[in-house]
Design an enzyme around this catalytic site. Structure first.
Site: not given
Length: 392
Positions: A181, A185, A188, A210-211, A363
């Site tokens: 699991l 994700c 992918g 969208e992902q 960042c």
């Protein structure tokens, strides 16, 4: 003022009394920047060039929102934003810009509300991860991995991301046929890698439409199932459970729920792994500018917050910090972003360009200053045999 040889800044006496003296906003800002070794209208890469003198009042009044939005508006520039923010956070100047009503209102909202509950959990998907798959394809590596790479021995972004994915598989002792699991994700990348290289059967969940759509295409033909789903709604039992770059969106009120969900879905002899950005101190909110423009409703967990959340549920087997690798990852993303910008300029516009550049480079500076970290945490249930996870 530069660092001492020990790397520790000594707070100058002048800053401790600034608020008690009649000084202009510019004087206040200049004294703070002097402490960090930054000059207004100086000639070094980390110095800032001011185009609008209203900047100083805006920063004092609005804090980090004012810093970020004024950059987006073109009020100031800096040749090396990453170096600028490295100095800002090494000098711990952030605290001098938090004493404004917007910051405290933001913190109060985070305490009173569960900002990651219900429909709010999907907001970051709509506002950030759904910016555009074509845009992310050009900025990220070949597998579209939107988390920190592992740069030990890597020569480029693709190698660093492949090394990170393989490190996770080896830490989890992944083998063919295992049910995995993947919470959060993304596009992918791990699911595809684990299925392709290790023969795993992966269920991936994301809160970004969208992902999910692109992840299904990228993992076509592999034993991978991608679902648009909140982690709290997951059912079933798995040999391995992981999340990579997802705990940052869970929120401190939900860390225990996340751990309980992981424990519920993990078989008794299974292994769980979390990769997350982490803060050096516990917090209940995030930077207001990042919350408004980049990652709504996000916050960084601390060691103690994660520890309390897993208490009684898991044995902590390994805690690996490779935070400096996120500096390298962000700089690689920024290089790709700059290289592809002309292709996307008409669609997104100049203000988005300045916003995204500010996000990536600020960042990078924060990780370079060791203000934040990147952790991989391996966990098992009580009574489980210890995995051979010390691979770094």
């Amino acid at each position: 003022m530069e660092t001492t040889t020990s790397g520790i800044y000594q707070k100058p006496r002048v800053l401790s009394s600034v608020l008690g003296r009649a000084k202009s906003s510019r004087q206040y800002i200049q004294e703070a920047l002097d402490y960090a070794g930054i000059t207004i209208n100086g000639g070094r890469p980390h110095d800032i060039i001011v185009h609008n003198n209203d900047l100083y009042d805006r920063v004092i009044r609005e804090g980090s929102i004012g810093v970020g939005e004024s950059y987006m508006d073109g009020w100031w520039d800096c040749h090396a934003l990453d170096a600028f923010f490295n100095r800002i956070f090494r000098a711990d100047l952030k605290k001098y810009f938090e004493g404004n009503w917007q910051f405290y209102l933001h913190a109060l909202n985070a305490r009173l509300l569960n900002l990651q509950k219900g429909k709010r959990s999907y907001e970051v998907g709509l506002r950030h991860y759904d910016v555009g798959n074509a845009f992310y394809r050009d900025m990220l590596d070949d597998r579209m991995t939107y988390t920190c790479g592992y740069w030990a021995g890597a020569q480029n972004l693709n190698e660093a991301q492949e090394a990170k994915l393989d490190l996770i598989c080896r830490k989890m002792e992944l083998s063919p046929g295992m049910r995995v699991l993947d919470i959060g994700c993304g596009w992918g990348s791990f699911a595809g890698y684990a299925a392709e290289k290790y023969g795993a059967n992966v269920t991936g969940i994301t809160i970004s439409q969208e992902q999910a759509d692109l992840a299904r295409d990228l993992c076509s033909g592999l034993p991978v199932d991608i679902k648009l789903q909140d982690y709290r709604d997951v059912t079933g039992q798995y040999d391995r459970v992981l999340s990579v770059g997802m705990l940052e969106h869970v929120g401190y009120k939900n860390y225990r729920t996340y751990m309980e969900t992981t424990a519920r879905c993990l078989k008794d002899d299974g292994i769980a792994l979390i990769q997350t950005i982490g803060g050096n101190a516990s917090a209940t909110t995030t930077d207001p500018w990042l919350d408004k423009y980049i990652f709504p409703n996000s916050m960084l967990p601390s060691i103690s917050q994660i520890g309390r959340a897993m208490e009684g549920l898991f044995v902590m087997e390994d805690w690996h910090n490779f935070g400096p690798d996120y500096d390298k990852t962000l700089m690689a993303w920024h290089e790709n972003f700059e290289n592809c910008w002309q292709k996307h300029k008409e669609q997104y516009g100049e203000r988005f360009y300045r916003m995204w550049k500010f996000y990536l480079l600020s960042c990078a500076g924060v990780f370079r200053a060791r203000h934040t970290n990147l952790w991989q945490i391996v966990m098992t249930k009580k009574g489980c045999a210890r995995p051979a996870c010390r691979l770094a």
